[in-house]
Motif scaffolding. Structure first.
Motif, PDB file in Angstrom:
ATOM      1  N   UNK B  73       0.837  -1.211   0.000  1.00 27.05           N
ATOM      2  CA  UNK B  73       0.000   0.000   0.000  1.00 27.05           C
ATOM      3  C   UNK B  73       0.876   1.267   0.000  1.00 27.05           C
ATOM      4  N   UNK B  74       1.902   1.248   0.834  1.00 21.59           N
ATOM      5  CA  UNK B  74       2.760   2.422   0.972  1.00 21.59           C
ATOM      6  C   UNK B  74       3.627   2.671  -0.268  1.00 21.59           C
ATOM      7  N   UNK B  75       4.121   1.597  -0.876  1.00 28.41           N
ATOM      8  CA  UNK B  75       5.165   1.742  -1.901  1.00 28.41           C
ATOM      9  C   UNK B  75       4.675   1.476  -3.323  1.00 28.41           C
ATOM     10  N   UNK B  78       5.999   3.454  -6.097  1.00 30.02           N
ATOM     11  CA  UNK B  78       7.422   3.363  -6.435  1.00 30.02           C
ATOM     12  C   UNK B  78       7.727   2.188  -7.368  1.00 30.02           C
ATOM     13  N   UNK B  84       8.128  -8.692 -12.516  1.00 29.06           N
ATOM     14  CA  UNK B  84       6.718  -9.053 -12.401  1.00 29.06           C
ATOM     15  C   UNK B  84       6.197  -8.519 -11.071  1.00 29.06           C
TER      16      UNK B  84
END
Lengths: 226, 200
Positions: B73-75, B78, B84
């Motif tokens: 959720x946080x990354x 990024x 994959x």
């Protein structure tokens, strides 16, 4: 390199590739090389069989998914949302950390206002629920059951609904939680004590209009709440 | 996933799964909770079963699953698509699990003994016995070798993907796979010479 070196080197290469052929991740060229070699090499054939059985035993699901798995996953997800919602506000995620300091000040102010609001709400609820003079200041374990039978509405809330939003919504709809959440996440709601005879309809409409409520339905007077 | 960057993904479900998961992850990066819940549901059981080979403690499994998805959720913003989606998620899961297991102490790394649904069918009994037997063999492998096998045979990852997930070279993956195979051949000799001891 003579011919026997060649054969040995292919044998070693094939032996190493066997797991990736077995799990279907070897390239077409690798697969062809392994298949050709397996036709002539009983050791590698045996190893291929061994790995195929090992993979079959390791990848077989012990049982099909049950309803209980679904409930466990939903409960686990709800705990994760609580964590996300709890941690996101004070420790903003990396992308939002560059927000201006005026935003941070605004956030702090909002937290303070919320804190003051919660104190006021607690005071109001305390006053409303004060027992008459002389009444005992404790509740017996049987009291909640009696409470639950007052429930007029069943509701399932979105995992995204925060505690603050829930409190505000209940206050607006003049409801209180008398039981739940059940295993299925159902809350039983009742009118606040001073309004015990009020119709459930306006409160029901308010709940249904709120995006944080998944569903709300009246409880048939003849039926008991869950 | 270095190899896949050169060779297109094999035809079949891997590439299609990745397209779907990538689309979900892009939505998650925009804060879409429904997309996140879909991804969570896709992985919850699979990840739980994978982790059950690394620890027997259910509460640690759940902790590691939720730690993993908290990082997802946080990354999610990024993620650049260099691998994959499943490789990326499993890499996070592996790191989260190691952290959880370190915190819980050494005894936590015994694999979970699965409970089976007894349908009374003989083939189910046979399958169950075979799984029990293989499970006992796997318990004798060090955590890294067990994880390598599990990533290859349960999760279906390639050698290069496992290197990314476990943050090690392809050579290390091959060495771990080699040692795991040799050890299991000694521990479970009968698996090679018949169609499963359980069927006898």
């Amino acid at each position: 390199m003579n011919q026997s070196d060649d054969v040995f080197s292919i044998h070693r290469r094939v032996w190493e590739l066997i797991p990736w052929v077995v799990n279907g991740r070897a390239s077409g060229e690798e697969l062809r090389m392994v298949e050709e070699h397996l036709a002539d090499c009983s050791d590698c054939r045996e190893e291929h069989e061994f790995q195929t059985r090992l993979r079959a035993a390791m990848s077989a699901e012990p049982r099909p998914d049950t309803k209980a798995d679904g409930v466990a996953a939903a409960a686990s997800l709800q705990r994760l949302w609580q964590r996300v919602d709890g941690e996101e506000e004070p420790a903003l995620p990396v992308v939002r950390r560059r927000a201006s300091s005026s935003f941070a000040r605004g956030l702090l102010l909002a937290v303070l206002i919320e804190a003051v609001g919660m104190v006021a709400l607690s005071a109001a609820l305390w006053t409303r629920d004060s027992p008459p003079p002389g009444a005992p200041l404790y509740r017996t374990l049987s009291a909640p059951a009696e409470n639950a039978s007052r429930a007029t509405i069943r509701a399932v809330l979105q995992p995204t609904l925060t505690l603050g939003e829930l409190q505000a919504l209940l206050e607006r709809a003049q409801l209180q939680i008398v039981a739940g959440p059940s295993d299925a996440g159902v809350y039983s709601l009742a009118p606040q004590p001073a309004l015990a005879v009020a119709s459930a309809q306006p409160a029901l409409a308010q709940l249904r209009a709120h995006p944080g409520v998944r569903f709300a339905e009246p409880i048939d007077a003849a039926r008991q709440p869950p | 996933m270095r190899a896949e960057a050169v060779t297109p993904p094999q035809p079949g479900t891997k590439a299609a799964d990745n397209d779907r998961e990538l689309a979900l992850l892009r939505l998650v990066a925009q804060g879409d909770r429904q997309a996140f819940e879909t991804l969570y549901a896709d992985y919850y059981r699979r990840l739980g079963r994978f982790l059950a080979r690394l620890t027997q403690r259910q509460e640690l499994i759940e902790e590691a699953v939720n730690d993993t998805f908290w990082v997802v959720w946080q990354k999610s913003g990024e993620f650049r698509g260099d691998s994959l989606v499943s490789t990326w998620i499993m890499g996070i899961a592996y790191r989260c699990t190691l952290k959880t297991l370190r915190r819980a102490g050494g005894a936590a790394t015994e694999p979970l003994v699965e409970e089976y649904e007894d349908t009374g069918a003989p083939e189910v009994h046979a399958q169950q016995e075979l799984r029990d037997w293989v499970g006992k063999g796997l318990r004798h492998l060090p955590l890294e070798q067990r994880t390598t096998l599990e990533l290859a045979y349960y999760m279906g990852h390639s050698c290069e993907e496992i290197g990314e997930i476990m943050d090690c070279s392809v050579g290390t993956v091959k060495a771990r796979m080699f040692h795991a195979r040799v050890k299991l051949r000694n521990l479970l000799p009968a698996l090679g010479g018949m169609t499963g001891r359980a069927k006898a």
